[in-house]
Enzyme design. Structure first.
Site, PDB file in Angstrom:
ATOM      1  N   ALA A  39       0.863  -1.196   0.000  1.00 51.90           N
ATOM      2  CA  ALA A  39       0.000   0.000   0.000  1.00 51.90           C
ATOM      3  C   ALA A  39       0.892   1.235   0.000  1.00 51.90           C
ATOM      4  CB  ALA A  39      -0.966   0.003   1.180  1.00 51.90           C
ATOM      5  N   HIS A  44       6.893   5.825   1.594  1.00 57.50           N
ATOM      6  CA  HIS A  44       7.720   4.657   1.248  1.00 57.50           C
ATOM      7  C   HIS A  44       8.685   4.988   0.116  1.00 57.50           C
ATOM      8  CE1 HIS A  44       3.906   2.668   2.762  1.00 57.50           C
ATOM      9  NE2 HIS A  44       4.803   2.026   3.475  1.00 57.50           N
ATOM     10  N   GLY A 154      11.384   4.477   8.326  1.00 57.40           N
ATOM     11  CA  GLY A 154      10.804   5.795   8.507  1.00 57.40           C
ATOM     12  C   GLY A 154      10.653   6.152   9.977  1.00 57.40           C
ATOM     13  N   ASP A 157       7.101   5.584  12.267  1.00 54.75           N
ATOM     14  CA  ASP A 157       6.970   4.537  13.284  1.00 54.75           C
ATOM     15  C   ASP A 157       8.202   4.618  14.173  1.00 54.75           C
ATOM     16  OD1 ASP A 157       4.500   2.942  12.353  1.00 54.75           O
ATOM     17  OD2 ASP A 157       5.693   3.166  10.533  1.00 54.75           O
TER      18      ASP A 157
END
Lengths: 284, 284
Positions: A39, A44, A154, A157
């Protein structure tokens, strides 16, 4: 630039993956790895672009990891878009996409888990007790299957990043964990695959989370009352239409424990907006 | 052959260890690893000799791993004899001995554990609940520090061998686990560092454990009543002077679960003799 300039290889099994990685190694390539649950969004893609600046070859995995979802969580409805994901990866120069099935990562006789304390204590763990064990277990497997020189995670998180760093250090994995800043919409909302769950009305409210964190930060930086600022932020967010606030907490940026004098701090939050759970964090 | 024919290198830190292992690798050597807790005896030396037949270089670690000892167990009195161990290793052609301190393996910020079900369930775990988590955690660390092609484990600790195999498979460690048969005294007693705890009287009684296991095996192989044979063995061992019998159990040799028709079985035992806990096992 045409897609054909980037021959994107796909692998769905460990031997297929390792055949390609071995061929990269034979050419002396430095290999970066970006694990994802698919997704894919600009957040990303930024990780992949950054990986590309740090290595010769970039491997991206797409795997919705059942171990990190609780029984009442959104595993079944987690967004999946393999064809779209692959097109996006092709566009940013990913060299190899690894798409294992659940059976490949967790055959019937799979019996192991990684468990961590330290940065895994509290915050997300208070609400998703299985989460970091599931993350650490799959990341350990993926690291050992891919054997990269570095992996990019990233900061969105942030607790996950801290847990992965602790695991890499504790188990002597010998690879570099490269953090990358959270990507945001123009209105401040942190990019997340789960933003796709938001209705138009919820989407309009969602950026108030980041704004509230920035307000708390200014109070903390002006040496104001942190607890009062967090309480005010919670009240404002509730008034704005958010549901349960799992936590808004100021922590030591390295240990995620209590803040320490003179050490970097991180303000972390998780809360619900309708049926969607949002998380965000900023440096303080 | 004089000791000087085997230049035995010592390392006490991870960088020192890896410098030597890297120099082995540059020569194209295949590397075998034998993790130990020291107090070396012929059983350990047989593992090293066997490793030597399977690889160009053999690395042995000596580390009494606190994680695998319970609070009431024998960590403090576990036998230690570093100088004697090194002399023995020199004599069997070990190439590198790794002697990390507790601080090297577990610095203050160490927060991770490996946890397993499957072969780690029951047997030892019923009496030493921390044991396999401690073993798996240190073995994972040592494997990642040494990065061997293969590692040799004795069948004396059969459940440990099964757990290490499961961990290697589950976490895609990509090294071969080589089992090696239990070494025994002429009277059948399995070699163990803990045999040093036995008084002369206890030492005379100790071989009855192996004899009792062989008796149970003959009953099982003659399709007799396994449960009755185990009950008789327990009564005989108690009469012979053994203390608490933790378990005598017939298990599937691969899964350590319930026996399966047509599959290899293993008979495993743990029991006390005075203040010493003995374990043993045989193929059935």
């Amino acid at each position: 630039m045409p897609d054909s300039a980037f021959p994107l290889t796909r692998a769905t099994t460990v031997p297929a993956l390792q055949a390609v990685v071995t061929s990269f190694r034979k050419d002396g390539a430095r290999i970066a790895f970006v694990p994802t649950m698919g997704a894919l969004h600009e957040g990303h893609l930024a990780l992949v672009r950054h990986a590309k600046t740090r290595a010769d070859k970039v491997v991206v995995s797409i795997f919705v990891n059942p171990l990190q979802f609780g029984p009442t969580e959104d595993l079944a409805r987690y967004p999946r878009n393999e064809a779209g994901d692959i097109a996006l990866l092709q566009g940013v120069g990913c060299d190899l996409v690894y798409l294992p099935t659940v059976d490949v990562l967790y055959p019937d006789d799979f019996v192991s888990r990684i468990e961590l304390k330290g940065p895994a204590l509290g915050l997300e763990t208070d609400f998703r007790p299985q989460f970091f064990s599931g993350v650490a277990t799959v990341v350990m497997k993926l690291f050992n299957q891919v054997r990269p020189d570095l992996a990019v995670f990233g900061e969105k998180d942030f607790q996950q990043l801290s847990v992965v760093r602790a695991m890499v250090r504790d188990f002597d994995l010998g690879l570099e964990i490269v953090p990358y800043p959270t990507m945001r919409e123009a209105d401040g909302l942190a990019l997340s695959s789960r933003n796709a769950y938001l209705s138009a009305d919820e989407r309009a409210v969602a950026p108030k989370l980041h704004a509230a964190l920035e307000t708390v930060r200014s109070v903390v930086q002006a040496a104001g009352d942190t607890e009062a600022a967090i309480a005010r932020a919670k009240a404002d967010l509730t008034a704005a239409g958010f549901g349960q606030i799992d936590y808004i907490a100021l922590r030591d940026a390295e240990t995620l424990g209590e803040v320490r004098a003179g050490k970097p701090r991180r303000l972390l939050a998780a809360l619900w907006l309708g049926k969607t759970r949002l998380i965000d964090n900023i440096a303080v």
